[in-house]
Enzyme design. Sequence first.
Site, PDB file in Angstrom:
ATOM      1  N   ASP A   1       3.089   2.244 -13.426  1.00  0.00           N
ATOM      2  CA  ASP A   1       2.057   1.043 -14.156  1.00  0.00           C
ATOM      3  C   ASP A   1       1.573   1.267 -15.263  1.00  0.00           C
ATOM      4  O   ASP A   1       0.851   0.396 -15.867  1.00  0.00           O
ATOM      5  CB  ASP A   1       0.942   0.936 -12.847  1.00  0.00           C
ATOM      6  CG  ASP A   1       1.234   0.152 -11.762  1.00  0.00           C
ATOM      7  OD1 ASP A   1       2.316  -0.459 -11.781  1.00  0.00           O
ATOM      8  OD2 ASP A   1       0.465   0.106 -10.759  1.00  0.00           O
TER       9      ASP A   1
ATOM     10  N   ASP B   1       6.912  -4.141  -3.394  1.00  0.00           N
ATOM     11  CA  ASP B   1       5.950  -2.842  -3.703  1.00  0.00           C
ATOM     12  C   ASP B   1       5.670  -2.173  -2.514  1.00  0.00           C
ATOM     13  O   ASP B   1       6.034  -2.711  -1.315  1.00  0.00           O
ATOM     14  CB  ASP B   1       4.837  -3.794  -4.343  1.00  0.00           C
ATOM     15  CG  ASP B   1       3.917  -2.878  -5.348  1.00  0.00           C
ATOM     16  OD1 ASP B   1       4.134  -1.789  -5.296  1.00  0.00           O
ATOM     17  OD2 ASP B   1       3.252  -3.486  -5.974  1.00  0.00           O
TER      18      ASP B   1
HETATM   19  C1  DGJ Z   1       1.413  -2.379  -8.180  1.00  0.00           C
HETATM   20  C2  DGJ Z   1       2.531  -2.524  -9.056  1.00  0.00           C
HETATM   21  O1  DGJ Z   1       2.948  -1.129  -9.567  1.00  0.00           O
HETATM   22  C3  DGJ Z   1       2.080  -3.402 -10.209  1.00  0.00           C
HETATM   23  O2  DGJ Z   1       3.230  -3.721 -11.003  1.00  0.00           O
HETATM   24  C4  DGJ Z   1       1.779  -4.762  -9.534  1.00  0.00           C
HETATM   25  O3  DGJ Z   1       2.799  -5.356  -8.890  1.00  0.00           O
HETATM   26  C5  DGJ Z   1       0.629  -4.303  -8.415  1.00  0.00           C
HETATM   27  N1  DGJ Z   1       1.046  -3.451  -7.614  1.00  0.00           N
HETATM   28  C6  DGJ Z   1       0.194  -5.767  -7.923  1.00  0.00           C
HETATM   29  O4  DGJ Z   1      -0.727  -5.577  -6.656  1.00  0.00           O
END
Ligand code: DGJ
Length: 759
Positions: free
Chosen positions: A558, A481
């Site tokens: 997301d 991430d």
């Molecule tokens: C952002 C990501 O896009 C999510 O899927 C998740 O992994 C969160 N970060 C976790 O902090």
Amino acid sequence: MPDSVPDPAPGTAPDSPVAVLRRAGACLAVDLAPLAGRGLPEVLHWGADLGPLTPGLAEHLRTTSVPAVPHSAPDAPRGFTVLPTQADAWAGTPGLSGHRAGTGTEPRLRLRGHRLHAGGTADTLVLDLHDPAVGISVELRYRLDAFGVLRARATATADTGTGTGTATGAGEPAPYDLSALRVLLPLPARACEVLDLTGRWVRERSPQRGPMRDGTLLRRALRGRPGHDSPLLAAAGTPGFGFGAGEVWAVHVAWSGDQEYLVERLPEGAGAHAAVLGGAEALRPGEVRLAPGAAYTGPEIVFCHSAAGLDGVSARLHESLRARPRHPARPRPIVLNTWEAVYFDHDLDRLRALADRAARVGVERFVLDDGWFRGRRHDRAGLGDWEVDPAVWPHGLDPIIDHVRALGMDFGLWVEPEMVNLDSDLARTDPTRLLHPEGDPGRTWRHQYVLDLARPDTWRLIHDRLDALLTRYPIAYVKWDHNRALYEPVHRAGPGPQEPPGGARRVPGVHRQTRAVYALLDALRERHPGVEFESCASGGARIDMGIIERAERVWASDCNDPVERQAIQRWTGLLLPPELVGAHVGPPTAHTTGRRTDLAFRLCTALFGHSGIEWDLTGCDEHELAALTAWTAMVREFRPLLRTGRTVRGEQTDPAALLHGVVAPGRDHALFCFAQVATAAAEQPGRTPLPGLDPDRRYTLRHRTELGDPTRGAATAPAWLRAGTAPPVLSGAALGALGVPMPRLLPAQAVLVEARAAD
Ligand code: DGJ
């Protein structure tokens, strides 16, 4: 019309200075000795194949490429060179810009040599350009691959030796301060509409479109990553170009740091062409200063032309990506990601119960998201301390990994290696590891900072911590991430020749950081070749061909709301084939939009990608679990088609509904999805074409209802969808031109139609 034609032999026409790359219906023709030029090669053509260039034809191509000399203009005709600068009377954005301590600002490059490699899978033209007065050379390398994708890369090298450029007091030439090194190609006048993408968190890849105008459309990402608003592709096309029709010229910047995309038109045109398309790494002031002998290589700039619309562009790009040796070959495992199911609430019993449910419905990979490492009970602490939190996991990750593997799933783990919280042992031990200018560390974003990974000891530390995890645990998958943009990214360089002894130089950090991240991923992938990686950046803020060289999947957004996802996946698919794009079934009420949708629509939407689930299955009832089980069976049935097929998208004449599908390479099989995303003004969508099939074959249509049938019992459904009606058989020509009547669905409903060749 497919673009593909048999590959002709590339090369220069004998006795002609025209270098030609021709493959798969695409062509780049470069005049190495332009008639009216000042020494730089000129681009005669980039686009559709022109057929074989005999010496006579090549000569005529050259002579017809010399434009008129208008009034109030330079007295000699202007050509469009491979690296346009003011020396070519080019007043647009230059290919090369920089200086040596304020001098050498106007390079006059000349062709010093060239190489044309032909054969194998690559046809490559390399041009060596040099300006001895400024003391700079540029190598331009163009490779036209077997799918008609043109990959171009530029390298600038400062001359060695004395006598070049502006000398410092000691006689040593001053460094060449590179401001920009762009790869630019010309566009014809008929490419008069421009499309690119923009977006924000949970709304990535929104298209924006308009007429080509005089001036510069410059999309510059100064976020240290492409960003949620990344253009992804900048495309110019013929009037009204769409998914299935029109001629399109597109560019992508294969780089995960600062980038620029550019479409530019000047009233005087670009040589015999009308406008310009290109890209580069966006360099910050002083970011690249080339000492004698030093070189800078820019990212690959990927150009793609198609006479078959945006789907034609995507087909070329997808095939080109699929031909990579490390493109995922095995079926994409169905994922359960824990993020929206439990967030930071990591509890072994709860996660075991989630894993049980996941295995029961047919999940194949269980990914433990954020929250497992030291101090990470919320998003204000822990980043940087990549050790399992004994407070939450007193026996390490073994109990959950063993449980997951005993259920027949493999295990994945979330990390965010480039980031740090001040509330972490890493930052407490050495706060100088952060990427920021002198003074305080600047703004937080999600309460976190960026680590200066170009600092070797920090790189090593993070590498070793991740390596230890991958060595200690049987981890099959890493979700990597990157949850903040880079602002004021300043690297502390070690003592250098131009500073007081012992002092740390503060220099721009994005280029170095991007290279360091690539090196980190490369090193880990080399040490752990069986591990797959996902590129995530608060959703889809880092999607580009640079990172995809190091990842088997991207997280598109997301946003698991299927209504939004239909559009996000549709446009992410411009660049990436579906098997690389994560698509999850979320809960009934989407966490990021608050919209409530039927399970059937969520399932249909998450079928077209690398499928997964992001939902607390422990709260699901038997009906939902049965639906998920039917869905995982369908994922397994269709993922070979998705992995190899051609993505097709219907023209969206009605913004309330969209049609997309995947057609098998042999065009004997296809799956289409007609998705209603809003209420429509019209009572009926009418006949909706199903594109991409073989016009000369007949297809049997089957309405696939395993995931739900929104037309069931509806007297308003078109006759062919009603129970008891024989499946229609129509030619590919009829399906492509006319299609079949679709039902008027409620928003967030979809119909899946399978087409199989009947002969
Ligand atoms: C952002 C990501 O896009 C999510 O899927 C998740 O992994 C969160 N970060 C976790 O902090």
